[in-house]
Design a protein around this motif. Structure first.
Motif, PDB file in Angstrom:
ATOM      1  N   ALA A  42       0.814  -1.217   0.000  1.00 51.58           N
ATOM      2  CA  ALA A  42       0.000   0.000   0.000  1.00 51.58           C
ATOM      3  C   ALA A  42       0.851   1.271   0.000  1.00 51.58           C
ATOM      4  O   ALA A  42       0.546   2.210  -0.743  1.00 51.58           O
ATOM      5  CB  ALA A  42      -0.923  -0.002   1.209  1.00 51.58           C
ATOM      6  N   LEU A  43       1.898   1.324   0.800  1.00 51.98           N
ATOM      7  CA  LEU A  43       2.693   2.548   0.881  1.00 51.98           C
ATOM      8  C   LEU A  43       3.393   2.899  -0.429  1.00 51.98           C
ATOM      9  O   LEU A  43       3.329   4.056  -0.858  1.00 51.98           O
ATOM     10  CB  LEU A  43       3.701   2.453   2.031  1.00 51.98           C
ATOM     11  N   PRO A  44       4.065   1.977  -1.093  1.00 51.91           N
ATOM     12  CA  PRO A  44       4.655   2.346  -2.388  1.00 51.91           C
ATOM     13  C   PRO A  44       3.601   2.726  -3.430  1.00 51.91           C
ATOM     14  O   PRO A  44       3.836   3.609  -4.250  1.00 51.91           O
ATOM     15  CB  PRO A  44       5.410   1.086  -2.820  1.00 51.91           C
ATOM     16  N   ALA A  45       2.439   2.098  -3.374  1.00 53.26           N
ATOM     17  CA  ALA A  45       1.378   2.443  -4.327  1.00 53.26           C
ATOM     18  C   ALA A  45       0.869   3.861  -4.080  1.00 53.26           C
ATOM     19  O   ALA A  45       0.649   4.624  -5.032  1.00 53.26           O
ATOM     20  CB  ALA A  45       0.240   1.434  -4.228  1.00 53.26           C
ATOM     21  N   VAL A  46       0.700   4.241  -2.829  1.00 53.65           N
ATOM     22  CA  VAL A  46       0.251   5.596  -2.502  1.00 53.65           C
ATOM     23  C   VAL A  46       1.316   6.618  -2.886  1.00 53.65           C
ATOM     24  O   VAL A  46       1.007   7.681  -3.445  1.00 53.65           O
ATOM     25  CB  VAL A  46      -0.110   5.698  -1.005  1.00 53.65           C
ATOM     26  N   ALA A  47       2.571   6.317  -2.599  1.00 50.45           N
ATOM     27  CA  ALA A  47       3.653   7.233  -2.966  1.00 50.45           C
ATOM     28  C   ALA A  47       3.740   7.396  -4.485  1.00 50.45           C
ATOM     29  O   ALA A  47       3.935   8.510  -4.990  1.00 50.45           O
ATOM     30  CB  ALA A  47       4.986   6.726  -2.409  1.00 50.45           C
ATOM     31  N   PHE A  48       3.591   6.318  -5.214  1.00 57.18           N
ATOM     32  CA  PHE A  48       3.628   6.393  -6.666  1.00 57.18           C
ATOM     33  C   PHE A  48       2.480   7.245  -7.195  1.00 57.18           C
ATOM     34  O   PHE A  48       2.669   8.086  -8.073  1.00 57.18           O
ATOM     35  CB  PHE A  48       3.561   4.983  -7.272  1.00 57.18           C
ATOM     36  N   ALA A  49       1.299   7.049  -6.636  1.00 55.43           N
ATOM     37  CA  ALA A  49       0.150   7.830  -7.086  1.00 55.43           C
ATOM     38  C   ALA A  49       0.331   9.314  -6.780  1.00 55.43           C
ATOM     39  O   ALA A  49       0.006  10.167  -7.617  1.00 55.43           O
ATOM     40  CB  ALA A  49      -1.120   7.299  -6.421  1.00 55.43           C
ATOM     41  N   ALA A  50       0.883   9.631  -5.614  1.00 55.76           N
ATOM     42  CA  ALA A  50       1.105  11.034  -5.264  1.00 55.76           C
ATOM     43  C   ALA A  50       2.125  11.679  -6.193  1.00 55.76           C
ATOM     44  O   ALA A  50       1.934  12.808  -6.662  1.00 55.76           O
ATOM     45  CB  ALA A  50       1.567  11.144  -3.810  1.00 55.76           C
ATOM     46  N   LEU A  51       3.205  10.979  -6.468  1.00 55.65           N
ATOM     47  CA  LEU A  51       4.207  11.527  -7.385  1.00 55.65           C
ATOM     48  C   LEU A  51       3.661  11.657  -8.795  1.00 55.65           C
ATOM     49  O   LEU A  51       3.977  12.627  -9.504  1.00 55.65           O
ATOM     50  CB  LEU A  51       5.464  10.650  -7.369  1.00 55.65           C
ATOM     51  N   LEU A  52       2.849  10.716  -9.206  1.00 53.30           N
ATOM     52  CA  LEU A  52       2.244  10.799 -10.534  1.00 53.30           C
ATOM     53  C   LEU A  52       1.327  12.012 -10.631  1.00 53.30           C
ATOM     54  O   LEU A  52       1.328  12.724 -11.640  1.00 53.30           O
ATOM     55  CB  LEU A  52       1.470   9.516 -10.833  1.00 53.30           C
ATOM     56  N   LEU A  53       0.558  12.273  -9.583  1.00 53.45           N
ATOM     57  CA  LEU A  53      -0.308  13.453  -9.588  1.00 53.45           C
ATOM     58  C   LEU A  53       0.497  14.745  -9.611  1.00 53.45           C
ATOM     59  O   LEU A  53       0.094  15.720 -10.244  1.00 53.45           O
ATOM     60  CB  LEU A  53      -1.236  13.430  -8.373  1.00 53.45           C
TER      61      LEU A  53
END
Length: 71
Positions: free
Chosen positions: A27-38
């Motif tokens: 979950a944490l890498p997925a959330v970080a990836f989504a935040a950076l993508l945004l």
């Protein structure tokens, strides 16, 4: 009371690979990836580059919390 020994599988056996990750390891890498993508898609929302009122407001809030708890 006797304790049964833990038997380990031989890693060379086919089908003996078991990977157990905690939920946050995905979950944490997925959330970080989504935040950076945004942030890449809309760089105007990246307020971390300017140390404006956000840092000042946070420090003032911490200072008021400390002053309330001090005798």
């Amino acid at each position: 009371m006797s304790v049964r020994p833990h038997t380990r599988r031989d890693p060379a056996e086919p089908g003996s690979t078991e990977i157990q990750l905690p939920w946050w390891a995905i979950a944490l890498p997925a959330v970080a990836f989504a935040a950076l993508l945004l942030l890449i898609l809309n760089p105007a929302d990246a307020h971390a580059a300017s140390s404006g009122p956000a840092v000042t407001g946070l420090l003032e809030h911490i200072q008021t919390l400390i002053s309330r708890t001090a005798p």
